[in-house]
Design a protein around this motif. Structure first.
Motif, PDB file in Angstrom:
ATOM      1  N   LYS A 196       0.429  -0.942  -0.159  1.00 52.04           N
ATOM      2  CA  LYS A 196      -0.048  -0.140   0.430  1.00 52.04           C
ATOM      3  C   LYS A 196       0.724   0.927   0.157  1.00 52.04           C
ATOM      4  N   THR A 197       1.691   1.189   0.759  1.00 51.80           N
ATOM      5  CA  THR A 197       2.623   2.417   1.006  1.00 51.80           C
ATOM      6  C   THR A 197       3.528   2.998  -0.648  1.00 51.80           C
ATOM      7  N   PHE A 198       3.068   1.389  -1.129  1.00 53.28           N
ATOM      8  CA  PHE A 198       4.475   1.472  -2.653  1.00 53.28           C
ATOM      9  C   PHE A 198       3.604   2.415  -3.526  1.00 53.28           C
ATOM     10  N   PHE A 199       2.105   1.978  -3.824  1.00 54.45           N
ATOM     11  CA  PHE A 199       1.122   2.360  -4.286  1.00 54.45           C
ATOM     12  C   PHE A 199       0.585   3.837  -3.577  1.00 54.45           C
ATOM     13  N   GLU A 221      -4.408  -3.239  -4.621  1.00 53.26           N
ATOM     14  CA  GLU A 221      -4.485  -3.114  -3.128  1.00 53.26           C
ATOM     15  C   GLU A 221      -4.590  -1.311  -3.521  1.00 53.26           C
ATOM     16  N   LEU A 222      -3.845  -0.989  -5.082  1.00 54.36           N
ATOM     17  CA  LEU A 222      -3.628   0.207  -6.031  1.00 54.36           C
ATOM     18  C   LEU A 222      -5.238   1.051  -5.932  1.00 54.36           C
ATOM     19  N   ALA A 223      -6.727  -0.243  -6.115  1.00 57.64           N
ATOM     20  CA  ALA A 223      -7.819   0.307  -6.528  1.00 57.64           C
ATOM     21  C   ALA A 223      -8.086   1.362  -5.729  1.00 57.64           C
ATOM     22  N   GLU A 224      -7.890   0.211  -3.911  1.00 58.69           N
ATOM     23  CA  GLU A 224      -7.831   0.388  -2.559  1.00 58.69           C
ATOM     24  C   GLU A 224      -7.187   1.934  -2.584  1.00 58.69           C
ATOM     25  N   VAL A 225      -5.829   1.676  -2.713  1.00 56.36           N
ATOM     26  CA  VAL A 225      -4.990   3.178  -2.045  1.00 56.36           C
ATOM     27  C   VAL A 225      -5.715   4.626  -2.909  1.00 56.36           C
ATOM     28  N   ALA A 240      12.229   3.881  -6.877  1.00 55.33           N
ATOM     29  CA  ALA A 240      11.039   3.192  -8.032  1.00 55.33           C
ATOM     30  C   ALA A 240       9.970   3.929  -7.831  1.00 55.33           C
ATOM     31  N   ALA A 241       9.292   3.588  -7.101  1.00 51.05           N
ATOM     32  CA  ALA A 241       7.437   3.839  -7.231  1.00 51.05           C
ATOM     33  C   ALA A 241       7.547   5.662  -7.355  1.00 51.05           C
ATOM     34  N   VAL A 242       8.580   6.836  -6.286  1.00 50.25           N
ATOM     35  CA  VAL A 242       8.398   7.955  -6.906  1.00 50.25           C
ATOM     36  C   VAL A 242       8.603   8.641  -8.025  1.00 50.25           C
ATOM     37  N   VAL A 243       9.812   8.035  -8.845  1.00 52.12           N
ATOM     38  CA  VAL A 243      10.270   8.078  -9.899  1.00 52.12           C
ATOM     39  C   VAL A 243       8.796   7.097 -11.557  1.00 52.12           C
ATOM     40  N   LYS A 281       2.449   5.547 -11.477  1.00 50.35           N
ATOM     41  CA  LYS A 281       1.399   4.905 -11.388  1.00 50.35           C
ATOM     42  C   LYS A 281       1.666   3.835 -12.427  1.00 50.35           C
ATOM     43  N   SER A 282       2.515   4.356 -13.786  1.00 54.15           N
ATOM     44  CA  SER A 282       3.141   3.318 -14.617  1.00 54.15           C
ATOM     45  C   SER A 282       3.805   1.693 -14.420  1.00 54.15           C
ATOM     46  N   LEU A 283       4.694   2.421 -13.297  1.00 51.34           N
ATOM     47  CA  LEU A 283       5.007   1.158 -13.040  1.00 51.34           C
ATOM     48  C   LEU A 283       3.666   0.544 -11.700  1.00 51.34           C
ATOM     49  N   ALA A 284       3.588   0.853 -11.416  1.00 49.50           N
ATOM     50  CA  ALA A 284       2.750   0.384 -10.361  1.00 49.50           C
ATOM     51  C   ALA A 284       1.917  -0.242 -10.458  1.00 49.50           C
ATOM     52  N   THR A 285       1.030  -0.457 -12.371  1.00 48.46           N
ATOM     53  CA  THR A 285       0.197  -0.698 -12.893  1.00 48.46           C
ATOM     54  C   THR A 285       0.879  -2.676 -13.475  1.00 48.46           C
ATOM     55  N   GLN A 286       2.387  -1.582 -13.840  1.00 48.53           N
ATOM     56  CA  GLN A 286       3.057  -3.048 -14.432  1.00 48.53           C
ATOM     57  C   GLN A 286       3.604  -4.583 -13.649  1.00 48.53           C
TER      58      GLN A 286
END
Length: 227
Positions: free
Chosen positions: A24-27, A99-103, A188-191, A194-199
């Motif tokens: 969750k914190t990554f997203f 988790e992505l959708a929830e956050v 990784a999350a900040v740079v 969301k595009s990375l998170a969804t992949q």
């Protein structure tokens, strides 16, 4: 660097990376970085994660002084095996990107509420007088990233695992490995955003994390307890 520090660092680094990717914190860091300056989001997240890592390691370090080393060793073994089974269960039973959708939904609601409140209060009060004490010292974005990350990590699987690891390994190595792992994941999350998170395949990450926890548990079970 002694072998005990290296061992603690290696275990902590591997555990942190596999626990935090897709968490969750990554997203949250990824989504916040899309809306706010990346440097502030990164700083807020990293300060929170560093504080949490140090607190967890201190708890783990103190545990053998409160409970016998034999019992802390057995508890650590059970924790690792339990987290391994938990992660494997998540890998085979939970859907992707939940988790992505929830956050995202939570942050969207918060973002809209803050935007509306700012619009209403803009013409009424001067900024500096109405701002709370902490926001006069730190950026509100920094504080938001810090609070979301800190309270999101509190009681999380990775925090409990860090406590268990620090009880069984060199605490300094555990802290160092944890901070390096958190820095890698947060960057990784900040740079990547969301595009990375969804992949990212949450199922694959959970699978590898589960296997790693079980390996740590078996190693802990087979190792001798230092008196």
């Amino acid at each position: 660097m002694s072998s005990s520090i290296v061992q603690g660092l290696t275990k902590s680094l591997a555990m942190t990376v596999l626990s935090e990717i897709g968490d969750k914190t990554f997203f949250a860091a990824a989504i916040l970085a899309m809306r706010h300056p990346r440097k502030l989001v990164f700083a807020g997240c990293m300060v929170a994660l560093t504080v949490m890592c140090i607190l967890s390691a201190l708890l783990g370090w103190a545990a053998p002084n409160l409970i016998s080393r034999k019992w802390t060793h057995h508890i650590t073994t059970i924790l690792f095996l339990g987290f391994g089974i938990w992660s494997l269960w998540d890998a085979f039973n939970e859907g992707e990107s939940e988790e992505l959708a929830e956050v995202e939904a939570k942050l969207d609601a918060d973002f809209k509420a803050n935007t509306g409140a700012k619009g209403k209060n803009k013409a009424v009060i001067s900024k500096k007088q109405k701002r709370p004490f902490l926001t006069q010292l730190f950026s509100p974005i920094f504080l938001k990233a810090f609070s979301i990350t800190f309270f999101g990590e509190w009681g999380d699987k990775s925090q409990l695992a860090t406590i268990g690891l620090a009880a069984d390994e060199n605490p300094f190595g555990v802290v160092l490995g944890g901070i390096i792992g958190q820095a890698l994941c947060t960057t990784a999350a900040v740079v990547g955003g969301k595009s990375l998170a969804t992949q990212i395949s949450e199922r694959i990450v959970a699978l590898f994390g589960g296997v790693l926890f079980i390996v740590f548990g078996i190693q802990s079970f087979l190792s001798t307890v230092e008196s």
